[in-house]
Write an enzyme that holds these catalytic residues in place. Structure first.
Site, PDB file in Angstrom:
ATOM      1  N   HIS A  14       0.833  -1.208   0.000  1.00 27.12           N
ATOM      2  CA  HIS A  14       0.000   0.000   0.000  1.00 27.12           C
ATOM      3  C   HIS A  14       0.865   1.254   0.000  1.00 27.12           C
ATOM      4  O   HIS A  14       0.667   2.175  -0.815  1.00 27.12           O
ATOM      5  CB  HIS A  14      -0.905  -0.031   1.233  1.00 27.12           C
ATOM      6  CG  HIS A  14      -1.714   1.211   1.453  1.00 27.12           C
ATOM      7  ND1 HIS A  14      -3.039   1.314   1.091  1.00 27.12           N
ATOM      8  CD2 HIS A  14      -1.391   2.419   1.994  1.00 27.12           C
ATOM      9  CE1 HIS A  14      -3.493   2.523   1.412  1.00 27.12           C
ATOM     10  NE2 HIS A  14      -2.522   3.216   1.965  1.00 27.12           N
ATOM     11  N   GLU A  15       1.830   1.309   0.895  1.00 32.42           N
ATOM     12  CA  GLU A  15       2.645   2.523   1.010  1.00 32.42           C
ATOM     13  C   GLU A  15       3.527   2.732  -0.211  1.00 32.42           C
ATOM     14  O   GLU A  15       3.761   3.859  -0.651  1.00 32.42           O
ATOM     15  CB  GLU A  15       3.492   2.472   2.290  1.00 32.42           C
ATOM     16  CG  GLU A  15       2.698   2.378   3.585  1.00 32.42           C
ATOM     17  CD  GLU A  15       1.739   3.544   3.773  1.00 32.42           C
ATOM     18  OE1 GLU A  15       2.021   4.647   3.288  1.00 32.42           O
ATOM     19  OE2 GLU A  15       0.678   3.336   4.436  1.00 32.42           O
ATOM     20  N   HIS A  26      -5.247   7.377  -2.174  1.00 37.76           N
ATOM     21  CA  HIS A  26      -6.178   6.405  -1.617  1.00 37.76           C
ATOM     22  C   HIS A  26      -7.322   6.188  -2.595  1.00 37.76           C
ATOM     23  O   HIS A  26      -7.781   7.107  -3.268  1.00 37.76           O
ATOM     24  CB  HIS A  26      -6.727   6.886  -0.275  1.00 37.76           C
ATOM     25  CG  HIS A  26      -5.759   6.676   0.851  1.00 37.76           C
ATOM     26  ND1 HIS A  26      -5.621   7.544   1.907  1.00 37.76           N
ATOM     27  CD2 HIS A  26      -4.861   5.672   1.082  1.00 37.76           C
ATOM     28  CE1 HIS A  26      -4.689   7.093   2.746  1.00 37.76           C
ATOM     29  NE2 HIS A  26      -4.217   5.970   2.261  1.00 37.76           N
TER      30      HIS A  26
END
Lengths: 415, 147
Positions: free
Chosen positions: A134-135, A144
């Site tokens: 995700h990061e 997002h």
């Protein structure tokens, strides 16, 4: 130090239609020494990050390499763990719960070491792999995304089995960096026989793409490669040259069921039962053998080849010529060789590969032959297209519009 | 290793600083501001600008304070509804238990943006695929041919 870093990095970044992204495809990363987690071993942390970067590599033209030697300002993505005020970061972590990590666009990733990070497929805690993927998405330029199933959802959802990047996440990253392109040395459908629980023998196939010393299994129904590919040829195909092959044929008729791989002037027969090459043929000749010995009238190196079950001929492609080999008589057809443009004329004049193909591929999924060259392909028309003759080449199309996301990874992340 | 003294590591576990929970509308407002649902300077504060010019009297000041708090409440309400909508919660505008739970979930520290990358505008865009290709992809769902 941060301003200096930013000044250095500005020259490497581009602004493109409102979306910023890295301007190069090989990115260096490092888990910084002062930022190790206290919960996992260093090897575990690096393994997870290596896997996280690889997952993005598998769906984009980007490649990532761990760099532990270069000066820190030359590292594109730096990762580290910290708690509260950490690593000189302006954004404080809040302790266990709530915020678990954050990332700086085109920059660093910080993980809150007050969180209970765990290795993949562990029941409790927060999967470090999922958070890392995700990061890294943020660092690469993704915001997002509030879509069920997206890895870029802001809230952490417990990892259900093995998570992967779905179609929409792939398209999101590809909107920034483009799709994976490039030619292949060989493409083929591998036939295998299986026995059902009822004792019935069924025939199934898998599609493989090879490029140099790497190969991918392509899942036709899912429009993607197998998760975790590519794999090195010597890992999956025992006995074949590590640098890959030029051609593959499967001679399959009432009398014969034989698989051959070709490289240079040599060829091997492959033993499907034992998943390795044969050491010798039925006459005691050792493999590899010369192509000219096994297929009189044909010599290597070849561009590519395929076996056509409809007329029981092997089509060998070499330069601008096509050699039709009759397997029943074990000799060249009387009209061989002929020009590629004669055997497979263009449907649209001028829209033709002419010669020096990369691969000829009969697809059971599409029931068609495809001729591949560079980043494009020509489909040989099938008999069902009544208005066309049986072997014209339809206009060229891009490979990445037919087979999706066949992406290279950095060699350091190969198994 | 992280130093501990108790067999069950409870001394270390107890020592871990726990994140403050979102418990009321004040902390919820902080949350919404932090993650971009309430943007700084979204609503002009007429009181501030009038005071700065030195031209305000008390009556006007009270009216402006009321207007300011109304605007502020509206801002919070809008942000709360945005958050509820994005998290598939009932869009009530009420700071209820479900909203509180959602805010207290583990999450990434990066702010939320409204704009997603244009996932269809690829350099070699899938939008150029013709109908034939759509048929092709559909036909892939059939079983492979059996000899």
């Amino acid at each position: 130090k941060k301003r200096h870093l930013e000044a250095l990095l500005k020259s490497r970044r581009r602004r493109d239609a409102g979306h910023m992204a890295f301007s190069k495809t090989l990115l260096k990363w490092r888990l910084i020494g002062e930022g190790y987690s206290s919960q996992l071993s260093i090897d575990e942390q690096k393994y997870i990050f290596r896997l996280a970067f690889r997952m993005w590599s598998e769906v984009s033209p980007l490649q990532f390499v761990e760099d532990v030697h270069s000066p820190l300002e030359d590292i594109d993505i730096r990762l580290g763990f910290g708690t509260g005020r950490h690593l000189g970061c302006s954004q404080r972590f809040d302790g266990a719960g709530r915020e678990f990590a954050h990332a700086w666009f085109l920059g660093d990733i910080h993980f809150d070491d007050d969180e209970h990070f765990t290795v993949p497929n562990t029941g409790n805690g927060i999967s470090l792999l999922k958070v890392a993927v995700h990061e890294i998405g943020h660092v690469l330029g993704l915001p997002h995304i509030y879509r069920p199933g997206s890895i870029m959802q802001p809230s952490y959802l417990p990892q259900d089995g093995g998570f992967e990047l779905d179609w929409m996440d792939r398209k999101s990253i590809q909107s920034l960096y483009g799709v994976c392109t490039g030619g292949f040395s060989t493409v083929f459908d591998w036939i295998r026989k299986e026995q059902t629980p009822y004792g019935e023998v069924v025939v199934r196939f898998n599609t493989y793409f090879m490029r140099g010393g790497l190969y991918w299994l392509y899942e036709n129904r899912k429009n993607r490669t197998r998760f975790g590919d590519p794999v090195a040829v010597q890992v999956g195909w025992h006995g074949l040259p590590s640098g890959g092959v030029d051609a593959y044929i499967h001679v399959w008729n009432r009398k014969t069921d034989a698989v051959y791989f070709f490289k240079g002037v040599q060829y091997w027969r492959y033993d499907s039962e034992n998943d390795q090459v044969f050491t010798e043929d039925s006459d005691g000749h050792s493999y590899p053998r010369l192509i000219s010995e096994g297929f009189p009238g044909v010599s290597g190196p070849l561009d590519t080849a395929y076996y056509d079950r409809r007329d029981a001929h092997i089509y060998f492609f070499k330069g601008s010529q096509v050699f039709r080999f009759d397997v029943r008589r074990n000799r060249l057809a009387s009209s061989s060789p002929r020009l590629l443009s004669e055997v497979f004329p263009a449907f649209v004049p001028g829209n033709h590969p002419i010669g020096h193909l990369d691969a000829a591929y009969f697809s059971y999924t599409h029931n068609s032959v495809f001729l591949l060259k560079g980043s494009g392909f020509w489909r040989v028309s099938s008999r069902r297209r009544a208005s066309l003759s049986t072997s014209v080449l339809l206009p060229r199309r891009e490979l990445d519009q037919q087979w999706f996301d066949i992406c290279d990874v950095h060699h350091s992340s190969l198994r | 290793e992280k130093i501990f003294h108790s067999r069950d590591h409870s001394d270390v576990l107890n020592d871990i600083h726990q994140a403050e929970l979102i418990t009321d509308s004040d902390t919820a407002e902080v949350f919404l501001s932090k993650y971009g649902f309430i943007k700084a300077g979204d609503v002009d504060d007429p009181q501030t600008s009038a005071e700065a010019s030195g031209e305000m009297d008390i009556g006007v000041s009270l009216d402006l304070q009321e207007a300011g708090s109304t605007s502020h409440d509206l801002q919070f309400l809008t942000a709360l509804k945005d958050f509820q909508r994005l998290n598939a919660l009932p869009v009530t505008g009420v700071f209820d238990d479900a909203t509180k739970a959602a805010m207290n979930k583990p999450r990434c520290g990066v702010t939320d943006q409204n704009e997603e990358p244009d996932s269809t505008a690829e350099p070699d865009s899938t939008s150029t695929l013709d109908h034939t290709d759509a048929e092709t992809r559909t036909s892939r769902n059939t079983q492979p041919p059996v000899r």
